[in-house]
Design a protein around this motif. Structure first.
Motif: not given
Length: 86
Positions: A1-14
């Protein structure tokens, strides 16, 4: 999983990403938002703030803190905060 995909797993990041999109539509952002935006890490900074505000526990925000640190380092921001010994 790329770091941008991982970030999108965070509701706070979204949520932070959505708020950043709104901010970029403003003609006259406030000085604080403009300053943070210039670091290139506005979304990561806001995601960390949102996480802490909701959980009131930094330990629950380690993923968001890691995203912010990774962004900060990758954008060369360490040079922005060097201090001078007097």
């Amino acid at each position: 999983m790329s770091s941008s995909d991982e970030r999108l797993q965070s509701p706070y990041y979204k949520e932070a990403l959505d708020q950043y999109k709104e901010l970029t539509q403003e003609e006259d952002p406030d000085a604080w938002d403009a300053r943070i935006s210039k670091t290139g890490c506005y979304v990561e900074n806001l995601a960390l703030q949102l996480c802490h505000a909701e959980t009131n526990d930094w330990r629950q925000c380690l993923k968001e803190m890691g995203f912010f640190k990774q962004c900060w380092d990758s954008k060369g921001n360490k040079d922005r905060v060097k201090t001078v010994d007097r």
